[in-house]
Design an enzyme around this catalytic site. Structure first.
Site, PDB file in Angstrom:
ATOM      1  N   GLU A 127      11.097  20.433  44.462  1.00 28.13           N
ATOM      2  CA  GLU A 127      11.539  19.593  43.515  1.00 28.13           C
ATOM      3  C   GLU A 127      11.330  17.956  43.375  1.00 28.13           C
ATOM      4  O   GLU A 127      11.177  17.806  41.859  1.00 28.13           O
ATOM      5  CB  GLU A 127      13.176  19.498  43.371  1.00 28.13           C
ATOM      6  N   HIS A 154      21.521  20.534  36.913  1.00 27.70           N
ATOM      7  CA  HIS A 154      21.211  20.671  37.971  1.00 27.70           C
ATOM      8  C   HIS A 154      21.357  20.139  39.420  1.00 27.70           C
ATOM      9  O   HIS A 154      21.323  19.374  39.676  1.00 27.70           O
ATOM     10  CB  HIS A 154      19.606  20.743  37.741  1.00 27.70           C
ATOM     11  N   TYR A 195      10.582  24.895  35.695  1.00 28.48           N
ATOM     12  CA  TYR A 195      11.720  26.176  36.002  1.00 28.48           C
ATOM     13  C   TYR A 195      11.015  27.061  36.492  1.00 28.48           C
ATOM     14  O   TYR A 195      10.843  28.456  35.917  1.00 28.48           O
ATOM     15  CB  TYR A 195      12.275  26.324  34.968  1.00 28.48           C
ATOM     16  N   THR A 204      26.937  27.936  37.481  1.00 31.45           N
ATOM     17  CA  THR A 204      26.396  28.092  36.745  1.00 31.45           C
ATOM     18  C   THR A 204      27.212  27.806  35.639  1.00 31.45           C
ATOM     19  O   THR A 204      26.708  26.944  34.873  1.00 31.45           O
ATOM     20  CB  THR A 204      25.227  28.678  37.115  1.00 31.45           C
ATOM     21  N   LYS A 256      21.445  16.828  32.766  1.00 29.74           N
ATOM     22  CA  LYS A 256      20.842  17.551  31.545  1.00 29.74           C
ATOM     23  C   LYS A 256      20.374  16.544  30.579  1.00 29.74           C
ATOM     24  O   LYS A 256      22.316  16.339  29.685  1.00 29.74           O
ATOM     25  CB  LYS A 256      20.865  18.599  31.848  1.00 29.74           C
TER      26      LYS A 256
HETATM   27  P1  CMP Z   1      20.047  25.178  37.012  1.00 26.86           P
HETATM   28  O1  CMP Z   1      20.759  24.523  38.103  1.00 26.86           O
HETATM   29  O2  CMP Z   1      19.299  24.010  36.160  1.00 26.86           O
HETATM   30  O3  CMP Z   1      19.008  26.342  37.117  1.00 26.86           O
HETATM   31  C1  CMP Z   1      17.939  27.054  36.302  1.00 26.86           C
HETATM   32  C2  CMP Z   1      18.728  27.535  34.945  1.00 26.86           C
HETATM   33  O4  CMP Z   1      19.132  28.155  34.445  1.00 26.86           O
HETATM   34  C3  CMP Z   1      20.474  27.074  35.108  1.00 26.86           C
HETATM   35  O5  CMP Z   1      20.834  26.114  35.566  1.00 26.86           O
HETATM   36  C4  CMP Z   1      21.447  27.211  33.966  1.00 26.86           C
HETATM   37  O6  CMP Z   1      21.341  26.322  33.168  1.00 26.86           O
HETATM   38  C5  CMP Z   1      20.055  27.852  33.285  1.00 26.86           C
HETATM   39  N1  CMP Z   1      20.619  29.781  33.101  1.00 26.86           N
HETATM   40  C6  CMP Z   1      20.137  30.364  34.058  1.00 26.86           C
HETATM   41  N2  CMP Z   1      21.544  31.496  33.866  1.00 26.86           N
HETATM   42  C7  CMP Z   1      21.060  31.522  32.260  1.00 26.86           C
HETATM   43  C8  CMP Z   1      21.223  32.748  31.023  1.00 26.86           C
HETATM   44  N3  CMP Z   1      21.550  34.090  31.371  1.00 26.86           N
HETATM   45  N4  CMP Z   1      21.504  31.842  30.038  1.00 26.86           N
HETATM   46  C9  CMP Z   1      20.528  30.462  29.470  1.00 26.86           C
HETATM   47  N5  CMP Z   1      20.333  29.826  30.385  1.00 26.86           N
HETATM   48  C10 CMP Z   1      20.854  30.592  32.264  1.00 26.86           C
END
Ligand code: CMP
Length: 131
Positions: free
Chosen positions: A126, A115, A49, A91, A9
């Site tokens: 994806e 990700h 997304y 996450t 990212k």
């Molecule tokens: P990713 O694995 O890219 O998949 C969805 C993304 O949403 C996750 O990683 C986080 O970076 C993002 N995400 C999930 N929850 C939140 C949150 N509460 N605030 C901001 N970003 C979020």
């Protein structure tokens, strides 16, 4: 061989951590099937997304993902999805196990360095989104 999509990212890219993350991908036994550097438009990020469209963080997430360069990689390996999720960690980097990529390079839940796909089906969907 299963496929998962990895994204380095914009936070990790800007911090100069792409090379270390790619080394880690190789040392964990993944085959890099495809790899490219991109700068997503807001529309690219929104499409990727889409599943999160109704979440309160959708706008913040898609602004962040379109804020700078990323490296996207389609990875192959036995159990690629679960193995990549194990290597990247939770996450929220504060909850990620020691030594995982998010623990090492992530800052917070939004700026969490990488990700990973959440299922084999999404790994294919994806990967096809970018390649
Ligand atoms: P990713 O694995 O890219 O998949 C969805 C993304 O949403 C996750 O990683 C986080 O970076 C993002 N995400 C999930 N929850 C939140 C949150 N509460 N605030 C901001 N970003 C979020």
């Amino acid at each position: 061989m299963e496929t998962t999509l990895a994204i380095i990212k914009p936070d990790a890219y800007k911090d100069g951590n792409s090379g270390k993350i790619i080394d880690r991908i190789i040392s964990e036994g993944f085959t890099i099937k495809e790899m490219k550097q991109i700068h997503m438009t807001k529309e690219n990020a929104e499409g990727f997304y889409e599943v999160h469209r109704d979440r309160p963080f959708y706008d913040e997430l898609t602004n962040f993902m379109s804020s700078g360069n990323c490296v996207v990689l389609s990875l192959g390996r036995d159990n690629a999805v679960s193995k990549w999720r194990e290597v990247i960690g939770a996450t929220n980097p504060e909850e990620a196990a020691e030594g995982t990529i998010r623990a090492l390079y992530g800052k917070n839940t939004g700026n969490n360095a990488v990700h990973g796909s959440d299922s084999a089906e999404n790994g294919m969907i994806e990967s096809n989104y970018f390649f």
